[in-house]
Design a protein around this motif. Structure first.
Motif, PDB file in Angstrom:
ATOM      1  N   SER A   1      23.576  32.451  40.649  1.00 11.02           N
ATOM      2  CA  SER A   1      24.245  31.861  39.500  1.00 11.02           C
ATOM      3  C   SER A   1      25.652  32.363  39.288  1.00 11.02           C
ATOM      4  O   SER A   1      26.484  31.644  38.755  1.00 11.02           O
ATOM      5  CB  SER A   1      23.435  32.121  38.225  1.00 11.02           C
ATOM      6  OG  SER A   1      22.182  31.494  38.320  1.00 11.02           O
ATOM      7  N   PHE A   2      25.935  33.601  39.687  1.00  9.86           N
ATOM      8  CA  PHE A   2      27.227  34.178  39.339  1.00  9.86           C
ATOM      9  C   PHE A   2      28.165  34.298  40.527  1.00  9.86           C
ATOM     10  O   PHE A   2      29.234  34.856  40.420  1.00  9.86           O
ATOM     11  CB  PHE A   2      27.017  35.548  38.690  1.00  9.86           C
ATOM     12  CG  PHE A   2      26.210  35.459  37.434  1.00  9.86           C
ATOM     13  CD1 PHE A   2      24.863  35.715  37.472  1.00  9.86           C
ATOM     14  CD2 PHE A   2      26.798  35.078  36.245  1.00  9.86           C
ATOM     15  CE1 PHE A   2      24.105  35.613  36.318  1.00  9.86           C
ATOM     16  CE2 PHE A   2      26.047  34.976  35.095  1.00  9.86           C
ATOM     17  CZ  PHE A   2      24.689  35.239  35.132  1.00  9.86           C
ATOM     18  N   GLU A   3      27.763  33.720  41.669  1.00  6.37           N
ATOM     19  CA  GLU A   3      28.616  33.833  42.837  1.00  6.37           C
ATOM     20  C   GLU A   3      29.940  33.102  42.625  1.00  6.37           C
ATOM     21  O   GLU A   3      31.010  33.637  42.892  1.00  6.37           O
ATOM     22  CB  GLU A   3      27.899  33.264  44.057  1.00  6.37           C
ATOM     23  CG  GLU A   3      28.712  33.429  45.340  1.00  6.37           C
ATOM     24  CD  GLU A   3      27.963  32.921  46.529  1.00  6.37           C
ATOM     25  OE1 GLU A   3      26.801  32.512  46.359  1.00  6.37           O
ATOM     26  OE2 GLU A   3      28.522  32.914  47.626  1.00  6.37           O
ATOM     27  N   THR A   4      29.876  31.871  42.115  1.00  3.07           N
ATOM     28  CA  THR A   4      31.102  31.110  41.909  1.00  3.07           C
ATOM     29  C   THR A   4      31.915  31.683  40.772  1.00  3.07           C
ATOM     30  O   THR A   4      33.134  31.732  40.806  1.00  3.07           O
ATOM     31  CB  THR A   4      30.750  29.639  41.608  1.00  3.07           C
ATOM     32  OG1 THR A   4      29.956  29.130  42.666  1.00  3.07           O
ATOM     33  CG2 THR A   4      32.014  28.808  41.459  1.00  3.07           C
ATOM     34  N   ALA A   5      31.255  32.130  39.739  1.00  4.14           N
ATOM     35  CA  ALA A   5      31.967  32.673  38.584  1.00  4.14           C
ATOM     36  C   ALA A   5      32.580  34.027  38.873  1.00  4.14           C
ATOM     37  O   ALA A   5      33.376  34.528  38.093  1.00  4.14           O
ATOM     38  CB  ALA A   5      31.013  32.782  37.390  1.00  4.14           C
ATOM     39  N   GLU A   6      32.201  34.640  39.996  1.00  2.00           N
ATOM     40  CA  GLU A   6      32.767  35.928  40.410  1.00  2.00           C
ATOM     41  C   GLU A   6      32.552  37.007  39.357  1.00  2.00           C
ATOM     42  O   GLU A   6      33.443  37.781  39.039  1.00  2.00           O
ATOM     43  CB  GLU A   6      34.265  35.792  40.719  1.00  2.00           C
ATOM     44  CG  GLU A   6      34.535  34.890  41.902  1.00  2.00           C
ATOM     45  CD  GLU A   6      36.004  34.788  42.240  1.00  2.00           C
ATOM     46  OE1 GLU A   6      36.813  35.458  41.570  1.00  2.00           O
ATOM     47  OE2 GLU A   6      36.338  34.025  43.154  1.00  2.00           O
ATOM     48  N   LEU A   7      31.359  37.019  38.791  1.00  2.00           N
ATOM     49  CA  LEU A   7      31.049  38.062  37.820  1.00  2.00           C
ATOM     50  C   LEU A   7      30.485  39.248  38.569  1.00  2.00           C
ATOM     51  O   LEU A   7      29.335  39.251  38.990  1.00  2.00           O
ATOM     52  CB  LEU A   7      30.030  37.547  36.800  1.00  2.00           C
ATOM     53  CG  LEU A   7      30.518  36.371  35.954  1.00  2.00           C
ATOM     54  CD1 LEU A   7      29.426  35.893  35.044  1.00  2.00           C
ATOM     55  CD2 LEU A   7      31.726  36.775  35.131  1.00  2.00           C
TER      56      LEU A   7
ATOM     57  N   TRP B   1      24.792  34.537  31.378  1.00  2.00           N
ATOM     58  CA  TRP B   1      26.243  34.794  31.424  1.00  2.00           C
ATOM     59  C   TRP B   1      26.753  35.287  30.072  1.00  2.00           C
ATOM     60  O   TRP B   1      27.542  36.229  30.001  1.00  2.00           O
ATOM     61  CB  TRP B   1      26.976  33.513  31.833  1.00  2.00           C
ATOM     62  CG  TRP B   1      28.469  33.667  31.839  1.00  2.00           C
ATOM     63  CD1 TRP B   1      29.225  34.374  32.726  1.00  2.00           C
ATOM     64  CD2 TRP B   1      29.386  33.093  30.895  1.00  2.00           C
ATOM     65  NE1 TRP B   1      30.563  34.278  32.400  1.00  2.00           N
ATOM     66  CE2 TRP B   1      30.692  33.496  31.290  1.00  2.00           C
ATOM     67  CE3 TRP B   1      29.249  32.275  29.775  1.00  2.00           C
ATOM     68  CZ2 TRP B   1      31.832  33.104  30.593  1.00  2.00           C
ATOM     69  CZ3 TRP B   1      30.387  31.880  29.080  1.00  2.00           C
ATOM     70  CH2 TRP B   1      31.666  32.304  29.481  1.00  2.00           C
ATOM     71  N   ALA B   2      26.284  34.671  28.993  1.00  2.00           N
ATOM     72  CA  ALA B   2      26.721  35.069  27.650  1.00  2.00           C
ATOM     73  C   ALA B   2      26.275  36.491  27.320  1.00  2.00           C
ATOM     74  O   ALA B   2      27.026  37.271  26.719  1.00  2.00           O
ATOM     75  CB  ALA B   2      26.178  34.094  26.608  1.00  2.00           C
ATOM     76  N   LEU B   3      25.064  36.828  27.729  1.00  2.73           N
ATOM     77  CA  LEU B   3      24.560  38.172  27.461  1.00  2.73           C
ATOM     78  C   LEU B   3      25.312  39.223  28.274  1.00  2.73           C
ATOM     79  O   LEU B   3      25.617  40.312  27.764  1.00  2.73           O
ATOM     80  CB  LEU B   3      23.061  38.240  27.773  1.00  2.73           C
ATOM     81  CG  LEU B   3      22.170  37.526  26.749  1.00  2.73           C
ATOM     82  CD1 LEU B   3      20.747  37.443  27.267  1.00  2.73           C
ATOM     83  CD2 LEU B   3      22.213  38.252  25.419  1.00  2.73           C
ATOM     84  N   HIS B   4      25.625  38.899  29.523  1.00  2.04           N
ATOM     85  CA  HIS B   4      26.412  39.827  30.337  1.00  2.04           C
ATOM     86  C   HIS B   4      27.785  40.060  29.699  1.00  2.04           C
ATOM     87  O   HIS B   4      28.253  41.205  29.606  1.00  2.04           O
ATOM     88  CB  HIS B   4      26.578  39.275  31.748  1.00  2.04           C
ATOM     89  CG  HIS B   4      27.668  39.947  32.524  1.00  2.04           C
ATOM     90  ND1 HIS B   4      27.630  41.294  32.850  1.00  2.04           N
ATOM     91  CD2 HIS B   4      28.846  39.471  33.009  1.00  2.04           C
ATOM     92  CE1 HIS B   4      28.736  41.614  33.508  1.00  2.04           C
ATOM     93  NE2 HIS B   4      29.490  40.517  33.615  1.00  2.04           N
TER      94      HIS B   4
END
Length: 426
Positions: free
Chosen positions: A319-325, A376-379
């Motif tokens: 889930s976070f690969e594209t968002a680069e988190l 994502w919001a919680l992170h």
């Protein structure tokens, strides 16, 4: 033989030397000497007769508010470095069987030095191929004489509008250098941005301005030649530094940080509109937010719905690969708890829980369409709260005000904005 010397603190040496030079009070034959945190500047006999030289209550002298004292001492007359440099270079080339009389014209008599980097005029010095053949033996000896570790050759400044320097390193690797002028530390990449030592008088003049409460716009700010004196010494309330060279902007940001004049504790609201992720700026956003609290609007791309059969762990991986988190390892259990509909905010000791497709925060409800949006919001909430607590050294409470979907960025990728309310727990 004796001479008069003006003794000044090393941090104000350059400023005093320039003032003396402007009034033609420097002794033309002798050189400065450094001793611990003081510098002795040779001056003419009539220095105390100058109308601008004042006497302070403690007996020291003042020139343009720079304090110094006068002593008479024996003259230190070492062999000039340019003569020693010539002898050493010629000896190296003779040992290598490379010496020719024509090379003498290419031995430098002037140079620039920034930290441990020596910069020579490459259009006049070391042009013959013989210098390259001598290689490391030549450059290590040059560095030994001039107390350096790196050597660069500069050509004509580029006419690209940025005035990009034409510099190549012939000895050493890193091209970033440091220079302290008038108590301000400047850093820049000598191969990408320029630094004009000749602008020192103007930098020092600006530093004497009284700009308390003023807003200044610095056009063509470069690496901060004038921006920093306005902020550090003139005490301007705000300086808008405008610069079009991206390499100079990198150096300017670094110089603002290392001189402790970056924005801090000023904003009621911070907008972070960078995609695919603005996480690299979360630390800066927390620093500029007021210590009394405010709102952050955090933009990001979030991937979802790639495989509905994915487990929580797989969801973390995809889930976070594209968002680069870039989550640290200790944050992984937090995401797993979030996906299992339970999350404990360790920093604030505040419990978040889910009711169906809604996250309950106090008495308010925020709707979530996808579990990846929740994660994502919680992170983001957890990270922002931790950063704020570290910056201000008190516990903070972070609450989700709203999660807004701006648009579809790409298949399975949504551009989201998270509105976070941040307030100190005092």
């Amino acid at each position: 033989m004796e001479c008069l010397y003006a003794i000044v603190n090393v941090k104000q040496c350059q400023e005093l030397r320039l003032e003396l030079q402007k009034r033609q009070l420097l002794h033309p034959k002798f050189r400065c000497m450094k001793n611990c945190d003081e510098v002795s500047i040779p001056v003419k006999e009539n220095v105390t007769c100058d109308l601008d030289v004042l006497c302070s209550d403690d007996g020291s002298l003042l020139l343009n508010r720079v304090p110094f004292r006068i002593i008479r001492n024996k003259i230190y007359m070492p062999c000039p470095r340019k003569q020693r440099l010539k002898k050493v270079i010629e000896a190296v080339m003779r040992r290598r069987g490379l010496w020719e009389r024509s090379l003498e014209a290419e031995i430098p008599v002037v140079w620039e030095k920034y930290g441990d980097l020596l910069l020579f005029n490459g259009d006049r010095c070391f042009k013959n191929l013989a210098w390259s053949v001598a290689g490391p033996e030549l450059w290590t000896n040059v560095c030994a004489v001039l107390n350096g570790n790196r050597v660069g050759l500069k050509g004509h400044i580029s006419s690209d509008g940025f005035r990009t320097p034409n510099v190549r390193l012939v000895w050493g690797e890193l091209s970033w250098v440091d220079c302290v002028d008038n108590g301000i530390r400047y850093s820049w990449d000598v191969t990408k941005t320029m630094f004009s030592a000749g602008n020192a008088p103007e930098r020092h003049r600006l530093a004497r301005f009284r700009c308390d409460g003023e807003v200044v716009v610095d056009m063509y700010a470069g690496i901060g030649y004038f921006t920093l004196p306005y902020l550090v010494h003139a005490r301007a309330r705000m300086v808008h530094a405008c610069e079009w060279n991206p390499d100079a902007v990198i150096a300017l940001r670094k110089n603002l940080i290392q001189n402790n004049v970056q924005l801090h504790n000023i904003a009621d609201r911070v907008n972070l509109g960078l995609l695919p992720s603005c996480e690299a700026s979360w630390q800066t956003a927390c620093k500029v937010l007021k210590s009394t609290g405010g709102v952050l609007h955090i933009h990001g791309n979030v991937t979802s719905g790639i495989d509905k059969t994915d487990t929580g762990t797989d969801l973390y991986n995809h889930s976070f690969e594209t968002a680069e988190l870039a989550l640290c390892l200790e944050c992984r259990p937090i995401l797993i708890h979030a996906l299992s509909k339970k999350f404990l905010h360790e920093t604030c000791k505040q419990s978040f829980s889910f009711d169906g497709d809604e996250l309950i925060i106090g008495n308010s409800y925020v709707s979530w369409k996808k579990v990846e949006w929740k994660a994502w919001a919680l992170h983001a909430s957890h990270s922002i709260c931790s950063i704020l607590s570290e910056v201000y050294e008190i516990v903070w409470k972070v609450s989700v005000l709203h999660l807004h979907r701006v648009k579809s960025y790409a298949p399975h990728i949504d551009h989201l904005v998270l509105d976070l309310s941040c307030e100190p727990c005092v």
